[in-house]
Design a protein around this motif. Sequence first.
Motif, PDB file in Angstrom:
ATOM      1  N   GLN A  69      47.719  35.509  50.389  1.00 49.28           N
ATOM      2  CA  GLN A  69      48.935  36.384  50.476  1.00 49.28           C
ATOM      3  C   GLN A  69      48.755  37.123  48.926  1.00 49.28           C
ATOM      4  OE1 GLN A  69      52.598  34.452  50.029  1.00 49.28           O
ATOM      5  NE2 GLN A  69      53.928  36.298  50.260  1.00 49.28           N
ATOM      6  N   VAL A  70      49.136  36.874  47.843  1.00 50.87           N
ATOM      7  CA  VAL A  70      48.962  37.608  46.544  1.00 50.87           C
ATOM      8  C   VAL A  70      47.451  38.185  46.996  1.00 50.87           C
ATOM      9  CG1 VAL A  70      48.178  37.437  44.426  1.00 50.87           C
ATOM     10  CG2 VAL A  70      50.151  35.518  45.861  1.00 50.87           C
ATOM     11  N   GLN A  71      47.564  39.756  45.978  1.00 51.18           N
ATOM     12  CA  GLN A  71      46.644  40.517  45.786  1.00 51.18           C
ATOM     13  C   GLN A  71      46.321  40.688  44.503  1.00 51.18           C
ATOM     14  OE1 GLN A  71      46.317  43.700  49.194  1.00 51.18           O
ATOM     15  NE2 GLN A  71      44.042  43.881  47.739  1.00 51.18           N
ATOM     16  N   LEU A  72      45.066  40.973  44.052  1.00 55.35           N
ATOM     17  CA  LEU A  72      44.845  41.846  42.851  1.00 55.35           C
ATOM     18  C   LEU A  72      44.013  42.625  42.590  1.00 55.35           C
ATOM     19  CD1 LEU A  72      44.840  38.350  40.570  1.00 55.35           C
ATOM     20  CD2 LEU A  72      46.780  39.304  40.767  1.00 55.35           C
ATOM     21  N   VAL A  73      43.907  43.918  42.228  1.00 56.04           N
ATOM     22  CA  VAL A  73      42.931  44.534  42.015  1.00 56.04           C
ATOM     23  C   VAL A  73      42.774  45.366  40.748  1.00 56.04           C
ATOM     24  CG1 VAL A  73      42.437  46.776  43.149  1.00 56.04           C
ATOM     25  CG2 VAL A  73      43.899  45.237  44.379  1.00 56.04           C
ATOM     26  N   GLU A  74      41.798  45.511  40.508  1.00 56.18           N
ATOM     27  CA  GLU A  74      41.029  45.977  38.945  1.00 56.18           C
ATOM     28  C   GLU A  74      41.081  46.996  38.882  1.00 56.18           C
ATOM     29  OE1 GLU A  74      39.890  41.117  38.984  1.00 56.18           O
ATOM     30  OE2 GLU A  74      39.677  43.212  40.491  1.00 56.18           O
ATOM     31  N   SER A  75      41.127  48.255  38.061  1.00 56.70           N
ATOM     32  CA  SER A  75      40.842  49.620  38.104  1.00 56.70           C
ATOM     33  C   SER A  75      40.636  50.140  37.053  1.00 56.70           C
ATOM     34  CB  SER A  75      41.896  50.319  38.999  1.00 56.70           C
ATOM     35  OG  SER A  75      42.775  50.583  38.205  1.00 56.70           O
ATOM     36  N   GLY A  76      39.793  50.827  36.293  1.00 60.21           N
ATOM     37  CA  GLY A  76      39.609  51.176  35.300  1.00 60.21           C
ATOM     38  C   GLY A  76      38.100  51.640  34.830  1.00 60.21           C
ATOM     39  N   GLY A  77      36.769  50.239  35.390  1.00 59.02           N
ATOM     40  CA  GLY A  77      35.815  50.032  34.675  1.00 59.02           C
ATOM     41  C   GLY A  77      35.192  51.402  34.793  1.00 59.02           C
ATOM     42  N   GLY A  78      33.636  51.455  34.304  1.00 63.71           N
ATOM     43  CA  GLY A  78      32.904  52.463  34.109  1.00 63.71           C
ATOM     44  C   GLY A  78      31.582  52.277  32.715  1.00 63.71           C
ATOM     45  N   LEU A  79      31.373  53.348  32.981  1.00 65.87           N
ATOM     46  CA  LEU A  79      30.320  53.639  31.773  1.00 65.87           C
ATOM     47  C   LEU A  79      30.438  53.874  30.423  1.00 65.87           C
ATOM     48  CD1 LEU A  79      27.196  53.075  31.255  1.00 65.87           C
ATOM     49  CD2 LEU A  79      26.636  55.664  31.503  1.00 65.87           C
ATOM     50  N   VAL A  80      30.516  53.576  29.395  1.00 66.04           N
ATOM     51  CA  VAL A  80      30.311  53.849  28.520  1.00 66.04           C
ATOM     52  C   VAL A  80      29.835  53.789  26.936  1.00 66.04           C
ATOM     53  CG1 VAL A  80      32.314  51.680  27.107  1.00 66.04           C
ATOM     54  CG2 VAL A  80      32.403  54.184  26.332  1.00 66.04           C
ATOM     55  N   GLN A  81      29.581  54.843  26.132  1.00 65.39           N
ATOM     56  CA  GLN A  81      28.833  54.373  24.893  1.00 65.39           C
ATOM     57  C   GLN A  81      29.533  53.549  23.747  1.00 65.39           C
ATOM     58  OE1 GLN A  81      25.843  55.910  24.795  1.00 65.39           O
ATOM     59  NE2 GLN A  81      26.113  58.151  24.378  1.00 65.39           N
ATOM     60  N   ALA A  82      28.801  52.505  23.218  1.00 67.49           N
ATOM     61  CA  ALA A  82      28.697  51.299  22.355  1.00 67.49           C
ATOM     62  C   ALA A  82      30.305  52.168  21.449  1.00 67.49           C
ATOM     63  CB  ALA A  82      27.222  51.341  21.804  1.00 67.49           C
ATOM     64  N   CYS A 111      44.748  45.528  35.833  1.00 70.08           N
ATOM     65  CA  CYS A 111      45.226  44.623  37.417  1.00 70.08           C
ATOM     66  C   CYS A 111      46.269  45.469  37.923  1.00 70.08           C
ATOM     67  CB  CYS A 111      45.382  43.751  36.613  1.00 70.08           C
ATOM     68  SG  CYS A 111      45.061  42.349  38.404  1.00 70.08           S
ATOM     69  N   LEU A 112      46.780  45.572  39.197  1.00 71.28           N
ATOM     70  CA  LEU A 112      47.901  45.753  39.662  1.00 71.28           C
ATOM     71  C   LEU A 112      47.827  44.413  41.392  1.00 71.28           C
ATOM     72  CD1 LEU A 112      50.438  47.542  40.927  1.00 71.28           C
ATOM     73  CD2 LEU A 112      48.797  48.750  42.409  1.00 71.28           C
ATOM     74  N   ALA A 113      48.849  43.719  40.803  1.00 76.79           N
ATOM     75  CA  ALA A 113      48.998  42.402  41.604  1.00 76.79           C
ATOM     76  C   ALA A 113      50.276  42.693  42.706  1.00 76.79           C
ATOM     77  CB  ALA A 113      50.113  41.566  40.798  1.00 76.79           C
ATOM     78  N   SER A 114      50.235  42.307  44.092  1.00 73.36           N
ATOM     79  CA  SER A 114      51.207  42.411  44.731  1.00 73.36           C
ATOM     80  C   SER A 114      51.013  41.065  45.587  1.00 73.36           C
ATOM     81  CB  SER A 114      50.668  43.676  45.392  1.00 73.36           C
ATOM     82  OG  SER A 114      49.343  43.111  46.766  1.00 73.36           O
ATOM     83  N   GLY A 115      52.579  40.698  46.032  1.00 75.20           N
ATOM     84  CA  GLY A 115      52.673  39.712  47.128  1.00 75.20           C
ATOM     85  C   GLY A 115      52.606  38.367  46.369  1.00 75.20           C
ATOM     86  N   GLY A 116      53.132  38.680  44.820  1.00 73.27           N
ATOM     87  CA  GLY A 116      53.024  37.336  44.318  1.00 73.27           C
ATOM     88  C   GLY A 116      54.211  37.677  42.791  1.00 73.27           C
ATOM     89  N   THR A 117      54.712  36.022  42.506  1.00 71.17           N
ATOM     90  CA  THR A 117      55.388  36.246  41.844  1.00 71.17           C
ATOM     91  C   THR A 117      55.048  36.292  39.764  1.00 71.17           C
ATOM     92  OG1 THR A 117      55.220  33.210  41.201  1.00 71.17           O
ATOM     93  CG2 THR A 117      57.159  34.752  42.562  1.00 71.17           C
ATOM     94  N   PHE A 118      54.686  37.632  40.314  1.00 66.06           N
ATOM     95  CA  PHE A 118      54.163  38.346  38.895  1.00 66.06           C
ATOM     96  C   PHE A 118      54.709  38.298  37.759  1.00 66.06           C
ATOM     97  CE2 PHE A 118      53.323  41.458  36.108  1.00 66.06           C
ATOM     98  CZ  PHE A 118      51.954  41.731  35.761  1.00 66.06           C
ATOM     99  N   SER A 119      55.644  38.771  37.808  1.00 62.97           N
ATOM    100  CA  SER A 119      56.401  38.577  36.276  1.00 62.97           C
ATOM    101  C   SER A 119      56.759  37.480  35.923  1.00 62.97           C
ATOM    102  CB  SER A 119      58.011  38.812  36.189  1.00 62.97           C
ATOM    103  OG  SER A 119      58.686  38.195  38.201  1.00 62.97           O
ATOM    104  N   ARG A 120      56.556  36.081  36.809  1.00 58.71           N
ATOM    105  CA  ARG A 120      55.951  34.539  36.272  1.00 58.71           C
ATOM    106  C   ARG A 120      55.162  33.581  36.415  1.00 58.71           C
ATOM    107  NH1 ARG A 120      61.968  33.043  34.245  1.00 58.71           N
ATOM    108  NH2 ARG A 120      63.661  34.172  35.521  1.00 58.71           N
ATOM    109  N   SER A 121      53.995  34.757  35.982  1.00 61.65           N
ATOM    110  CA  SER A 121      53.246  34.425  35.978  1.00 61.65           C
ATOM    111  C   SER A 121      52.621  34.779  34.853  1.00 61.65           C
ATOM    112  CB  SER A 121      52.485  34.764  37.657  1.00 61.65           C
ATOM    113  OG  SER A 121      52.351  33.685  37.752  1.00 61.65           O
ATOM    114  N   ALA A 122      51.004  33.830  33.854  1.00 64.09           N
ATOM    115  CA  ALA A 122      50.247  34.082  33.507  1.00 64.09           C
ATOM    116  C   ALA A 122      49.286  34.975  34.248  1.00 64.09           C
ATOM    117  CB  ALA A 122      49.707  33.098  32.744  1.00 64.09           C
ATOM    118  N   MET A 123      48.513  35.802  32.938  1.00 65.16           N
ATOM    119  CA  MET A 123      47.467  36.591  33.436  1.00 65.16           C
ATOM    120  C   MET A 123      46.412  36.696  32.596  1.00 65.16           C
ATOM    121  SD  MET A 123      48.987  38.468  36.450  1.00 65.16           S
ATOM    122  CE  MET A 123      47.419  39.213  36.637  1.00 65.16           C
ATOM    123  N   GLY A 124      45.574  36.526  33.280  1.00 63.39           N
ATOM    124  CA  GLY A 124      44.306  36.411  32.358  1.00 63.39           C
ATOM    125  C   GLY A 124      42.986  37.464  32.829  1.00 63.39           C
TER     126      GLY A 124
END
Length: 122
Positions: free
Chosen positions: A1-14, A22-35
């Motif tokens: 039921q809970v879905q997490l979707v990451e975005s923003g990755g890519g190639l970058v110079q040192a 990370c966008l969360a849906s289907g869960g109690t995000f506001s009461r959860s720790a996010m790692g």
Amino acid sequence: QVQLVESGGGLVQAGGSLRLSCLASGGTFSRSAMGWFRQTPGQEREFVGVISWGGSRIYYADSVKGRFSISRDNNQNTVALQMNMLKPEDTAVYYCAMGSNTDRRAALYEYWGQGTQVTVSS
């Protein structure tokens, strides 16, 4: 039921920066720790950082302290990982995870995103 979707990755110079989200849906995000965790081929999933549900507690791995920062927006159900001063060794697939409490152990997180690739070139 809970879905997490990451975005923003890519190639970058040192030395450059990226901001992951990370966008969360289907869960109690506001009461959860996010790692945030990362993983390279052949390696165990590595802890990067975590933020408590209220944002009052934030912990980082020593390898990223002073360079990365975590923030969250409970109204938008998002958590961000701002990565500055990137190094080639930061190259990995980055995952966000949802859990009941802040913890450095990946096994204690209940839900995971699919990951987003970050590649840092020298």
